[in-house]
Design a protein around this motif. Structure first.
Motif, PDB file in Angstrom:
ATOM      1  N   ASP A 295       1.040  -1.277  -0.087  1.00 54.73           N
ATOM      2  CA  ASP A 295      -0.040  -0.069   0.037  1.00 54.73           C
ATOM      3  C   ASP A 295       0.849   1.275   0.026  1.00 54.73           C
ATOM      4  OD1 ASP A 295      -2.387  -1.455  -0.123  1.00 54.73           O
ATOM      5  OD2 ASP A 295      -2.601  -1.279   2.129  1.00 54.73           O
ATOM      6  N   LEU A 296       1.838   1.398   0.764  1.00 54.63           N
ATOM      7  CA  LEU A 296       2.832   2.559   0.876  1.00 54.63           C
ATOM      8  C   LEU A 296       3.603   2.431  -0.795  1.00 54.63           C
ATOM      9  CD1 LEU A 296       4.582   2.098   4.279  1.00 54.63           C
ATOM     10  CD2 LEU A 296       3.015   3.777   3.463  1.00 54.63           C
ATOM     11  N   LEU A 297       3.835   1.632  -1.167  1.00 60.93           N
ATOM     12  CA  LEU A 297       4.588   1.789  -2.422  1.00 60.93           C
ATOM     13  C   LEU A 297       3.303   2.083  -3.838  1.00 60.93           C
ATOM     14  CD1 LEU A 297       6.716  -1.508  -2.583  1.00 60.93           C
ATOM     15  CD2 LEU A 297       7.354   1.050  -2.587  1.00 60.93           C
ATOM     16  N   VAL A 298       2.066   1.855  -3.474  1.00 63.51           N
ATOM     17  CA  VAL A 298       1.182   2.143  -4.439  1.00 63.51           C
ATOM     18  C   VAL A 298       0.703   3.667  -4.526  1.00 63.51           C
ATOM     19  CG1 VAL A 298      -1.385   1.519  -5.150  1.00 63.51           C
ATOM     20  CG2 VAL A 298       0.263  -0.210  -4.851  1.00 63.51           C
ATOM     21  N   ARG A 299       0.575   3.918  -3.126  1.00 66.51           N
ATOM     22  CA  ARG A 299       0.216   5.291  -2.621  1.00 66.51           C
ATOM     23  C   ARG A 299       1.399   6.239  -3.120  1.00 66.51           C
ATOM     24  NH1 ARG A 299      -1.093   5.293   3.425  1.00 66.51           N
ATOM     25  NH2 ARG A 299      -1.938   3.341   2.871  1.00 66.51           N
ATOM     26  N   SER A 300       2.738   5.863  -2.910  1.00 66.69           N
ATOM     27  CA  SER A 300       3.681   6.719  -3.522  1.00 66.69           C
ATOM     28  C   SER A 300       3.492   6.997  -4.984  1.00 66.69           C
ATOM     29  CB  SER A 300       4.954   6.021  -3.112  1.00 66.69           C
ATOM     30  OG  SER A 300       6.102   6.981  -3.597  1.00 66.69           O
ATOM     31  N   GLU A 301       3.180   5.772  -5.748  1.00 69.11           N
ATOM     32  CA  GLU A 301       3.428   5.933  -7.136  1.00 69.11           C
ATOM     33  C   GLU A 301       1.729   6.813  -7.658  1.00 69.11           C
ATOM     34  OE1 GLU A 301       5.136   5.150  -9.324  1.00 69.11           O
ATOM     35  OE2 GLU A 301       6.684   4.135  -7.965  1.00 69.11           O
ATOM     36  N   GLN A 302       1.018   6.705  -6.712  1.00 69.07           N
ATOM     37  CA  GLN A 302      -0.167   7.229  -7.180  1.00 69.07           C
ATOM     38  C   GLN A 302      -0.383   8.978  -6.752  1.00 69.07           C
ATOM     39  OE1 GLN A 302      -3.556   5.294  -5.352  1.00 69.07           O
ATOM     40  NE2 GLN A 302      -3.768   3.558  -6.923  1.00 69.07           N
ATOM     41  N   SER A 303       0.366   9.141  -5.693  1.00 71.41           N
ATOM     42  CA  SER A 303       0.447  10.598  -5.204  1.00 71.41           C
ATOM     43  C   SER A 303       1.680  11.207  -5.817  1.00 71.41           C
ATOM     44  CB  SER A 303       0.463  10.570  -3.795  1.00 71.41           C
ATOM     45  OG  SER A 303       1.673  10.040  -3.376  1.00 71.41           O
ATOM     46  N   GLY A 304       2.516  10.684  -6.671  1.00 73.10           N
ATOM     47  CA  GLY A 304       3.516  11.267  -7.317  1.00 73.10           C
ATOM     48  C   GLY A 304       4.819  11.727  -6.499  1.00 73.10           C
ATOM     49  N   ARG A 305       4.510  11.456  -5.017  1.00 76.41           N
ATOM     50  CA  ARG A 305       5.644  11.757  -4.380  1.00 76.41           C
ATOM     51  C   ARG A 305       6.453  10.469  -3.811  1.00 76.41           C
ATOM     52  NH1 ARG A 305       2.488  14.323   0.987  1.00 76.41           N
ATOM     53  NH2 ARG A 305       1.279  12.052   0.446  1.00 76.41           N
ATOM     54  N   GLN A 306       7.558  10.594  -4.730  1.00 75.08           N
ATOM     55  CA  GLN A 306       8.458   9.373  -4.741  1.00 75.08           C
ATOM     56  C   GLN A 306       9.073   9.368  -3.267  1.00 75.08           C
ATOM     57  OE1 GLN A 306       9.047   7.252  -6.794  1.00 75.08           O
ATOM     58  NE2 GLN A 306       7.431   8.319  -8.127  1.00 75.08           N
ATOM     59  N   LEU A 307       9.086   7.802  -2.727  1.00 69.47           N
ATOM     60  CA  LEU A 307       9.713   7.462  -1.383  1.00 69.47           C
ATOM     61  C   LEU A 307      11.401   7.725  -1.676  1.00 69.47           C
ATOM     62  CD1 LEU A 307       7.847   4.454  -0.409  1.00 69.47           C
ATOM     63  CD2 LEU A 307       7.785   6.668   0.600  1.00 69.47           C
ATOM     64  N   PRO A 308      12.157   8.262  -0.380  1.00 71.91           N
ATOM     65  CA  PRO A 308      13.732   8.175  -0.816  1.00 71.91           C
ATOM     66  C   PRO A 308      14.007   6.741  -1.230  1.00 71.91           C
ATOM     67  CG  PRO A 308      13.048   8.984   1.124  1.00 71.91           C
ATOM     68  CD  PRO A 308      11.717   8.572   0.530  1.00 71.91           C
ATOM     69  N   ALA A 309      15.028   6.728  -2.003  1.00 74.81           N
ATOM     70  CA  ALA A 309      15.542   5.345  -2.500  1.00 74.81           C
ATOM     71  C   ALA A 309      15.905   4.356  -1.320  1.00 74.81           C
ATOM     72  CB  ALA A 309      16.743   5.748  -3.478  1.00 74.81           C
ATOM     73  N   GLU A 310      16.544   4.961  -0.372  1.00 68.88           N
ATOM     74  CA  GLU A 310      16.749   4.111   1.010  1.00 68.88           C
ATOM     75  C   GLU A 310      15.412   3.176   1.234  1.00 68.88           C
ATOM     76  OE1 GLU A 310      19.123   5.893   3.719  1.00 68.88           O
ATOM     77  OE2 GLU A 310      20.740   6.102   2.197  1.00 68.88           O
ATOM     78  N   ASP A 311      14.436   4.084   1.756  1.00 65.30           N
ATOM     79  CA  ASP A 311      13.132   3.728   2.385  1.00 65.30           C
ATOM     80  C   ASP A 311      12.667   2.521   0.911  1.00 65.30           C
ATOM     81  OD1 ASP A 311      13.748   5.171   4.278  1.00 65.30           O
ATOM     82  OD2 ASP A 311      12.188   6.691   3.665  1.00 65.30           O
ATOM     83  N   LYS A 312      12.516   2.902  -0.097  1.00 63.55           N
ATOM     84  CA  LYS A 312      12.001   2.319  -1.126  1.00 63.55           C
ATOM     85  C   LYS A 312      12.705   0.767  -1.200  1.00 63.55           C
ATOM     86  CE  LYS A 312      10.257   2.298  -6.060  1.00 63.55           C
ATOM     87  NZ  LYS A 312      10.355   2.955  -7.395  1.00 63.55           N
ATOM     88  N   GLN A 313      13.935   0.833  -1.131  1.00 66.62           N
ATOM     89  CA  GLN A 313      14.635  -0.418  -1.196  1.00 66.62           C
ATOM     90  C   GLN A 313      14.446  -1.196   0.082  1.00 66.62           C
ATOM     91  OE1 GLN A 313      16.628  -2.026  -3.484  1.00 66.62           O
ATOM     92  NE2 GLN A 313      16.018  -0.058  -5.056  1.00 66.62           N
ATOM     93  N   ALA A 314      14.273  -0.432   1.230  1.00 70.97           N
ATOM     94  CA  ALA A 314      14.008  -1.169   2.415  1.00 70.97           C
ATOM     95  C   ALA A 314      12.492  -1.948   2.385  1.00 70.97           C
ATOM     96  CB  ALA A 314      14.045  -0.129   3.534  1.00 70.97           C
ATOM     97  N   LEU A 315      11.587  -1.169   2.115  1.00 70.09           N
ATOM     98  CA  LEU A 315      10.090  -1.909   1.626  1.00 70.09           C
ATOM     99  C   LEU A 315      10.333  -2.874   0.556  1.00 70.09           C
ATOM    100  CD1 LEU A 315       8.016   1.359   1.314  1.00 70.09           C
ATOM    101  CD2 LEU A 315       8.058  -0.029   3.089  1.00 70.09           C
ATOM    102  N   LEU A 316      11.008  -2.719  -0.537  1.00 69.63           N
ATOM    103  CA  LEU A 316      11.137  -3.958  -1.285  1.00 69.63           C
ATOM    104  C   LEU A 316      11.839  -5.299  -0.554  1.00 69.63           C
ATOM    105  CD1 LEU A 316      11.936  -1.879  -4.726  1.00 69.63           C
ATOM    106  CD2 LEU A 316       9.718  -3.109  -3.968  1.00 69.63           C
ATOM    107  N   ALA A 317      12.889  -4.824   0.035  1.00 73.06           N
ATOM    108  CA  ALA A 317      13.517  -6.064   0.575  1.00 73.06           C
ATOM    109  C   ALA A 317      12.437  -6.769   1.710  1.00 73.06           C
ATOM    110  CB  ALA A 317      14.820  -5.453   1.314  1.00 73.06           C
ATOM    111  N   SER A 318      11.751  -5.758   2.483  1.00 80.24           N
ATOM    112  CA  SER A 318      10.736  -6.299   3.294  1.00 80.24           C
ATOM    113  C   SER A 318       9.788  -7.288   2.570  1.00 80.24           C
ATOM    114  CB  SER A 318      10.017  -5.251   4.111  1.00 80.24           C
ATOM    115  OG  SER A 318       8.925  -5.814   5.061  1.00 80.24           O
TER     116      SER A 318
END
Length: 501
Positions: A295-318
């Motif tokens: 949901d965090l990743l989808v919301r980030s894409e839909q809102s246009g506010r990109q997550l920091p690269a480190e947070d995004k990588q942490a989410l993908l790893a999780s």
């Protein structure tokens, strides 16, 4: 193609028309349709009828023989005087003056039998046709003859014929004298006895059928209770029903077997429900976390506010780690639900597996997962009968458990001697009060719930050990840590493979 006849239907004859079942087939079919009580009563009645009929027939035959022997003895005691024979011979030759006849006892018939088969019967008596045995006596070929023959009036007569050399016929040949008496003294009592035996047989058969029906009802009451219990279980699916089992007869054994079966089914159903509940509980946590991250990743894409690269990588790893946990959990559930007969081998014989080779393969995987650990091993050859995939998974689970709870630079010791596999780590160990629960499904120590795992690994080990006829044990190791002991019975060493040319 032609359709096969339905079971129980009449088979077609050679001309194509269905063959009608015979009388015997119809009788057997109707007998099989009767209730068990009726069949038992019928069999009892038939058995008693056969026994009583056999006894009645034997009684009738013995009585007939004894009465006939008595009648024969009476005939043998009868003597015919020479005057009587001479008078009878004169009557036969026509030389006896009219009115000069000799009155003989009315109960006996006396007659002269010539060698040519002609007879001359005493006064006021019906002639008895001479038999071959009588002629043989008259001709001197036999010393006596006794038989039952009807006279010219149709009355059954018992006839005793003896030679009488003092008298000859008109041709000068010797003759025989026959003395006969009616068979009524024998046949009358026999007829009365037959009637009495018939009545007794009928009463006995009716009584046996009644007693058989009563015994069948009394004896089948436990079966009725068992049938009602089975029908109630099938109708209500209530596996808590129990049948009282008293005694040691077949019905009591059947009742106890039914109680054991329903108890086992109830336990299996409870375990299945518990497994489903535990699996749902364990699946809920990674699915919730996975859903939150996605949901965090989808919301980030839909809102246009990109997550920091480190947070995004942490989410993908999780997400990746949670997907791995789900895959491992599903694999463990499939392993636990698999029956020993399932798989490509089906119900074939369990193969012989080299346990030392399985442990060596598991060691290589354990060293990859714990590269900083000092893993030492001493393996003696040992062969067991087990499913290769299940055995390897169980050994890998023991290794993974030791690697997971070892310190970063810790040591793991693996020994295989005489069928006992020992895996010892130097980690924090397991508290004494938690040891009885380590092989339960989905059970995890409170201190280990933050570590990855489904709580099914040791359950799989215990299940594999049980199927192979062995045991598994976890205990506190001397000096700290945990020691796992897997004991499996040995099997004959498989023959070496022949080299291929």
């Amino acid at each position: 193609m032609t359709d096969a006849p339905a079971p129980g239907a009449a088979a077609p004859s050679a001309g194509g028309a269905p063959r009608r079942p015979g009388l015997k087939e119809r009788a057997v079919r109707r007998y099989r349709q009767l209730p068990l009580r009726s069949r038992l009563a019928m069999l009892t009645a038939v058995a008693v009828a056969v026994a009583v009929a056999a006894a009645a027939a034997a009684c009738w035959l013995v009585t007939r023989d004894r009465l006939t022997e008595q009648l024969d003895a009476t005939l043998a005691r009868q003597t015919v005087s020479a005057d009587t024979v001479q008078a009878l011979a004169g009557k036969c030759a026509g030389t006896l003056p009219p009115g000069a006849w000799v009155k003989l006892p009315t109960d006996y018939t006396t007659q002269i039998v010539a060698a040519d088969g002609s007879v001359c019967t005493s006064w006021l008596k019906d002639a008895i046709p001479a038999q071959r045995s009588d002629v043989d006596v008259a001709a001197g070929r036999s010393d006596h003859a006794i038989h039952t023959t009807p006279n010219n009036d149709g009355t059954e007569m018992r006839v005793l014929t003896r030679p009488y050399p003092d008298v000859t016929d008109a041709s000068g040949r010797p003759v025989a004298i026959s003395v006969a008496t009616p068979m009524a003294p024998v046949t009358r009592p026999l007829n009365q006895l037959a009637l009495i035996l018939l009545i007794v047989t009928g009463v006995g058969v009716l009584g046996a059928a009644t007693a058989g029906l009563w015994v069948a009802r009394a004896g089948l009451k436990p079966v009725d209770r068992l049938t009602e219990a089975v029908e109630r279980v099938a109708r209500t699916e209530d596996l808590t029903i129990r049948i009282p089992a008293e005694g040691e007869d077949e019905i009591a054994r059947l009742s106890r077997s039914f109680n054991s079966m329903t108890a086992a089914l109830a336990s299996s159903r409870d375990l299945q429900q518990q497994l489903i509940a535990d699996a749902g509980h364990e699946l809920r946590t990674p699915l919730t976390s996975l859903r939150t991250n996605i949901d965090l990743l989808v919301r980030s894409e839909q809102s246009g506010r990109q997550l920091p690269a480190e947070d995004k990588q942490a989410l993908l790893a999780s997400v990746k780690a949670q997907m791995g946990e789900l895959a491992a959990l599903i694999g463990d559930l499939q392993e636990l639900s698999r029956t020993p007969e399932s798989g490509p081998g089906g119900s074939a014989a369990v193969p012989v597996v080299a346990l030392h080779e399985v442990v060596d393969s598991a060691l290589r995987r354990a060293r990859l997962r714990g590269p900083s650990l000092d893993i030492t091993a001493e393996l003696d050859p040992w062969y067991v009968r087990s499913e290769p995939a299940a055995l390897e998974r169980a050994v890998v689970n023991l290794m993974d458990n030791a690697v997971k709870f070892s310190a970063e630079d810790g040591a793991v010791e693996v020994d295989l001697r005489k069928g006992e596999l020992r895996v010892r780590d130097h980690g924090p160990g397991i508290p004494e009060e938690e040891l009885p629960h380590v092989f339960e499904r989905f059970w995890r120590s409170p201190s280990a719930r933050s570590l990855p795992g489904s709580g099914l690994g040791l359950s799989i080990v215990a299940r594999t050990a049980y199927q192979a006829g062995g045991t598994v044990e976890l205990r506190a190791a001397p000096g700290g840590g945990t020691e796992a002991l897997l004991r499996l019975p040995g099997a004959a060493t498989p023959p070496p493979e022949m080299p291929q040319e």
